[in-house]
Enzyme design. Structure first.
Site, PDB file in Angstrom:
ATOM      1  N   GLY A  12       0.899  -1.087   0.104  1.00 36.19           N
ATOM      2  CA  GLY A  12      -0.003  -0.048   0.046  1.00 36.19           C
ATOM      3  C   GLY A  12       0.887   1.364   0.041  1.00 36.19           C
ATOM      4  CB  SER A  13       4.317   2.399  -0.887  1.00 41.58           C
ATOM      5  OG  SER A  13       4.451   1.868  -2.042  1.00 41.58           O
ATOM      6  NE  ARG A  91      -8.087 -12.032  -7.483  1.00 44.87           N
ATOM      7  CZ  ARG A  91      -7.844 -13.289  -7.485  1.00 44.87           C
ATOM      8  NH1 ARG A  91      -6.795 -14.009  -6.892  1.00 44.87           N
ATOM      9  NH2 ARG A  91      -8.713 -14.144  -8.155  1.00 44.87           N
ATOM     10  CB  ILE A  92      -6.935 -10.070 -14.145  1.00 42.42           C
ATOM     11  CG1 ILE A  92      -5.422 -10.365 -14.035  1.00 42.42           C
ATOM     12  CG2 ILE A  92      -7.447  -9.567 -15.586  1.00 42.42           C
ATOM     13  CD1 ILE A  92      -4.833 -11.394 -14.868  1.00 42.42           C
ATOM     14  CG  HIS A 109       2.797  -1.962 -15.147  1.00 46.01           C
ATOM     15  ND1 HIS A 109       2.384  -3.344 -14.618  1.00 46.01           N
ATOM     16  CD2 HIS A 109       3.735  -2.128 -16.295  1.00 46.01           C
ATOM     17  CE1 HIS A 109       3.378  -3.971 -15.320  1.00 46.01           C
ATOM     18  NE2 HIS A 109       4.050  -3.463 -16.200  1.00 46.01           N
ATOM     19  CG  ASP A 145      -0.197  -4.379 -16.345  1.00 46.58           C
ATOM     20  OD1 ASP A 145      -0.677  -4.146 -15.465  1.00 46.58           O
ATOM     21  OD2 ASP A 145       0.458  -5.480 -16.384  1.00 46.58           O
ATOM     22  CB  ALA A 173       9.403   7.201 -10.703  1.00 45.34           C
TER      23      ALA A 173
END
Ligand code: GAR
Length: 214
Positions: A12-13, A91-92, A109, A145, A173
């Protein structure tokens, strides 16, 4: 003000980066709920500390991917959220969910999409020999993605990097561009035209990232 549902699965950063941006007044929206797909995800503690409504929706408790996604949909709507941020959500989502929330789900991503989609991307970046990688914030489409790109940051691959050192550098970033991209969307400054994003925001055209340095 738009409410945001943040979906997490772990540390959870990136959620924390969004919480911090909101606290600084750099996010034109509120986090309405944090949903974790895993019990005990450390990110849930971040949500609790920030006083945010949070809950767990576990795949194992649902008979199908559709039922799991229906619960996510229910929680997001029940908490009045109009936007979803995937932040390390492993999860997709089903095509139906992605379609129902089209242009209202953002994902981050840790690579420069469309290069290196999927998991283990830092390993594949290192194996490939590319000298620049980075991260991408994009709208979610049914393909993994994939989707219109809202913001990207470039990060050099340095000699001696391993997966951890590279992931740590890219993460810095990520924490910069996720709040930035989300805020642009919240401000209504992001439009999707023919599956490309047009951003109403200043850009820098005088800069170039070269690695190794000339
Ligand atoms: C981040 O590096 C994020 O980009 C990545 O998982 C990590 C989650 O960290 N997401 C993906 O790989 C999705 N394809 P966090 O839980 O500390 O935000």
């Amino acid at each position: 003000m738009t409410r945001i549902a943040v979906f997490i699965s772990g540390r959870g950063s990136n959620l924390q980066a969004l919480i911090d941006a909101r606290a600084r007044g750099d996010l034109a929206g509120d986090i309405g709920v944090v949903v974790s797909s895993r019990t005990g995800a450390p990110g849930l503690e971040r949500a609790r500390k920030a006083g945010l409504h949070h809950c767990v929706v576990e795949p194992a408790d649902h008979a199908s991917r559709e039922a799991f996604d229906a619960e996510l949909d229910r929680v997001a709507k029940q908490t009045g959220c109009g936007l979803i941020c995937l932040a390390g959500f492993m999860r997709i989502l089903t095509p139906g969910f992605a379609q129902a929330w089209r242009d209202r789900i953002l994902n981050i991503h840790p690579a420069l999409l469309p290069a290196f989609p999927g998991t283990d991307c830092h390993r594949r970046v290192l194996d490939s020999g590319v000298m620049i990688t980075g991260c991408t914030v994009h709208f979610v489409r049914p393909q993994v993605d994939a989707g219109p790109i809202i913001a990207q940051a470039a990060v050099p691959v340095l000699p001696g990097d391993d997966e951890k050192s590279l992931a740590d550098r890219v993460l810095v970033a990520e924490h910069r561009i996720y709040p930035l991209a989300l805020d642009l969307v919240l401000q209504g400054r992001v439009r999707v035209i023919e599956e490309r994003v047009v951003v109403d925001a200043p850009v820098r055209s005088d800069d170039m990232l070269v690695n190794p340095a000339p």
